[in-house]
Design a protein around this motif. Structure first.
Motif: not given
Length: 280
Positions: A17-44
């Motif tokens: 619900t945080d609009p700043v976070a939602a915008e970050a997610i939207r832009r990430f998805r737009a930058e990587h429209p067909d992305l399927a992440l590996a089984p292990v994803t490291i978040v930093i």
């Protein structure tokens, strides 16, 4: 594949619900429209860590426990070249345009990992204190089905820190969590954790900065199996801590523990897979 991602994106956990976070997610998805992440994803999560993050990313293994590894860096409003350096080292970057705190950054990474198909999430800090070489050992119990949430413990392993107050605090907070929940852990604030991807989006998270205890206690009350593995915490390689002085950090961290415990023990939703969770 896309249909499976769409089904995953609808559950579990509340929407961002945080609009700043939602915008970050939207832009990430737009930058990587067909992305399927590996089984292990490291978040930093990263804030102004241009001098340290490159070395961290260079040490992340391409595979862990026989599974491919991807990395998402959540740039939490950095004013330096943190994001550019992360991209230069092969990480995918989600950027918050305004600083929100480590907890807010992690929520973005957890949501992206779940939505884009990761099975396991591992967390690291951008400052080099937690060694990527320890990722396979911390991840192994989750992949093997022996645990759902594993902490890398500096108490069971070691720490290069000479700050006796901070080291004593680690033990005090672990004792407090054990007394409140009945679950014995030795390092509640570890930055190296491995978990089933569902945990990051199903556990209620409100803490913007002192988030590690909230995630742990929420996982305990959610009925997830907790374990620890020994790791070594190294001295920061560059930059300065964002946690504040020892007194302020200790007060805020203890407050986060108590608030989360009080909230979770009173929650009517302490059920997982149809079984009530019996914790004091």
């Amino acid at each position: 594949m896309e249909q499976a991602f769409r089904a995953r994106a609808q559950a579990p956990g509340p929407a961002i619900t945080d609009p700043v976070a939602a915008e970050a997610i939207r832009r990430f998805r737009a930058e990587h429209p067909d992305l399927a992440l590996a089984p292990v994803t490291i978040v930093i999560p990263a804030l102004d860590e241009e001098d340290a993050i490159g070395a961290v990313l260079e040490r992340i293994p391409a595979r862990a426990c026989g599974l491919e590894v991807d990395t998402i860096v959540v740039d939490d409003g950095s004013r330096d070249r943190t994001g550019a350096i992360a991209r230069g080292h092969g990480a995918r970057v989600a950027r918050r345009e305004r600083n929100g705190g480590q907890g807010a950054a992690f929520q973005i990474g957890y949501r992206l990992a779940w939505d884009l198909g990761a099975r396991y999430v591992v967390t690291l800090d951008a400052d080099g204190q937690w060694d990527p070489a320890d990722v396979p050992a911390v991840l192994a119990p989750v992949v093997a089905g022996e645990a759902d949430f594993v902490l890398g413990s500096r108490v069971l392993g070691g720490a290069e820190s000479r700050d006796r107050v901070r080291r004593a605090g680690v033990r005090v907070f672990s004792t407090l969590v054990r007394l409140l929940t009945g679950v014995a852990v030795t390092d509640t604030s570890s930055g190296l954790r491995a978990m089933a991807a569902e945990i990051g989006v199903s556990v209620r998270q409100e803490q913007l900065q002192y988030q590690s205890s909230e995630l742990l206690i929420g996982a305990i009350y959610g009925g997830w199996r907790i374990a620890e593995r020994p790791v070594v915490m190294h001295a920061r390689t560059a930059g300065a801590s964002k946690k504040g002085n020892n007194a302020l950090y200790g007060y805020r961290y203890a407050r986060a523990i108590l608030r989360t415990w009080w909230r979770e023990r009173r929650s009517p939703d302490r059920v997982r897979n149809g079984h009530a969770v019996d914790i004091p």
